[in-house]
Design a protein around this motif. Structure first.
Motif, short mmCIF file in Angstrom:
data_model
loop_
_atom_site.label_atom_id
_atom_site.label_comp_id
_atom_site.label_asym_id
_atom_site.label_seq_id
_atom_site.Cartn_x
_atom_site.Cartn_y
_atom_site.Cartn_z
N PRO A 113 -51.50 -11.57 -26.20
CA PRO A 113 -51.39 -10.22 -25.62
C PRO A 113 -51.48 -10.20 -24.08
O PRO A 113 -51.21 -9.17 -23.48
CB PRO A 113 -52.62 -9.50 -26.19
N ASP A 114 -51.81 -11.34 -23.45
CA ASP A 114 -52.02 -11.26 -22.00
C ASP A 114 -51.14 -12.22 -21.22
O ASP A 114 -51.36 -12.42 -20.03
CB ASP A 114 -53.51 -11.47 -21.65
N GLY A 115 -50.13 -12.80 -21.87
CA GLY A 115 -49.20 -13.67 -21.15
C GLY A 115 -47.95 -12.90 -20.76
O GLY A 115 -47.85 -11.68 -21.00
N ARG A 116 -47.01 -13.63 -20.14
CA ARG A 116 -45.80 -12.97 -19.64
C ARG A 116 -44.63 -13.94 -19.63
O ARG A 116 -44.80 -15.12 -19.33
CB ARG A 116 -46.06 -12.48 -18.21
N VAL A 117 -43.44 -13.41 -19.95
CA VAL A 117 -42.22 -14.21 -19.88
C VAL A 117 -41.34 -13.64 -18.78
O VAL A 117 -41.05 -12.44 -18.76
CB VAL A 117 -41.44 -14.17 -21.23
N TYR A 118 -40.97 -14.50 -17.83
CA TYR A 118 -40.06 -14.10 -16.75
C TYR A 118 -38.69 -14.67 -17.10
O TYR A 118 -38.50 -15.89 -17.06
CB TYR A 118 -40.56 -14.65 -15.41
#
Ligand SMILES: C[S@@+](CC[C@H](N)C(=O)[O-])C[C@H]1O[C@@H](n2cnc3c(N)ncnc32)[C@H](O)[C@@H]1O
Length: 260
Positions: free
Chosen positions: A120-125
């Motif tokens: 829930p706290d990661g990110r995909v660029y």
């Protein structure tokens, strides 16, 4: 017990060859085996078996992300298949909290899986050079409800990533070796590099570039999956299989030791 809500995607499973991914709305869904009134499924538990107007039995299943990507994504590029996604996730350890850059986004299939696992706290660029592809990917990804974990960017990634200290960089584009220096700059020390390529000459050029830039733990793998036809006394592999998708190159960023 989890029940079907109005607007949910549901998977109507008929048999191993035929299943249909539809939205639970007021409409009537027609198949060659009769029709189903979808509104009658709203409020019913998942897993329920229902009969069509012609008496065919459908099971109402909750779709997985794989179902959604394979059945509802408009594919205007080649996509990364689930078998290769599995290796990408397990070999890299991509999981909750990871910051991952991906290029190119293409139809957004891999982006969806990456976003699902960094929650829930990661990110995909996600970087994509073609505006029309990015627009299509955005539309596809909106169906997954995962956009809170994705940032899409229209950019040629050979010019560099905007982020730094990334946990992983994942490439699926024609010239990954040209992006190795940019990946090196954007990754944190010990960060993971992955590249998917359909041909061996692309793999060789990518691995040469990785060695030049001092990456370690460079590993190239191919994943072949065979489905089986199971019938007591006659069990055997299916005649047809996905023969080739591509090769995966994995590597880890290292830095020069300054003091001995
Ligand atoms: C095979 S598709 C990627 C498919 C994607 N992995 C998926 O699962 O849907 C390759 C994509 O890379 C994009 N691409 C090629 N060169 C690029 C670059 N230098 N920077 C960003 N995107 C690039 C292409 O436009 C194309 O959409």
């Amino acid at each position: 017990m989890e029940t079907v809500r109005k607007g949910d995607y549901i998977l109507l499973y008929l048999d191993s060859k035929r299943s249909f991914l539809v939205k639970a709305t007021d409409r009537v869904f027609h198949t060659h085996r009769g029709y189903l009134r979808l509104k009658e499924l709203i409020g019913k538990p998942y897993g329920l078996r229902v009969k069509s107007s012609l008496g065919a039995e459908f099971t109402v299943l909750k779709p997985t992300l794989k179902d959604l990507v394979l059945k509802r994504f408009r594919r205007i590029t080649q996509i990364i298949y689930p078998k290769d996604v599995g290796l990408i996730l397990t070999y890299t350890g991509i999981g909750p909290g990871f910051r991952v850059a991906e290029a190119g986004v293409g139809s957004g299939a891999l982006t969806a899986f990456l976003a699902y696992y960094v929650r829930p706290d990661g990110r995909v660029y996600g970087y994509e050079v073609r505006q029309d592809f990015l627009k299509n990917a955005r539309r596809n990804l909106a169906k997954t409800g995962l956009m809170d974990f994705i940032e899409l960017k229209l950019k040629d990634v050979r010019e560099g990533f905007d982020e730094s200290e990334l946990d992983a960089v994942v490439l699926d584009l024609p010239t990954p070796w040209e992006v190795v220096p940019r990946a090196y700059e954007a990754l944190k020390n010990s960060g993971v590099f992955v590249s998917f390529s359909p041909t061996i000459n692309q793999v060789e050029k990518t691995v040469e570039a990785l060695r030049r830039w001092g990456f370690v733990s460079v590993e190239t793998v191919e994943c072949l999956v065979r489905n089986f036809k199971v019938k007591t006394g006659e069990t055997r592999p299916e005649t047809v299989m996905i023969g080739h998708t591509g090769y995966l190159v994995f590597a880890r960023k290292s830095m020069l030791e300054l003091e001995v």
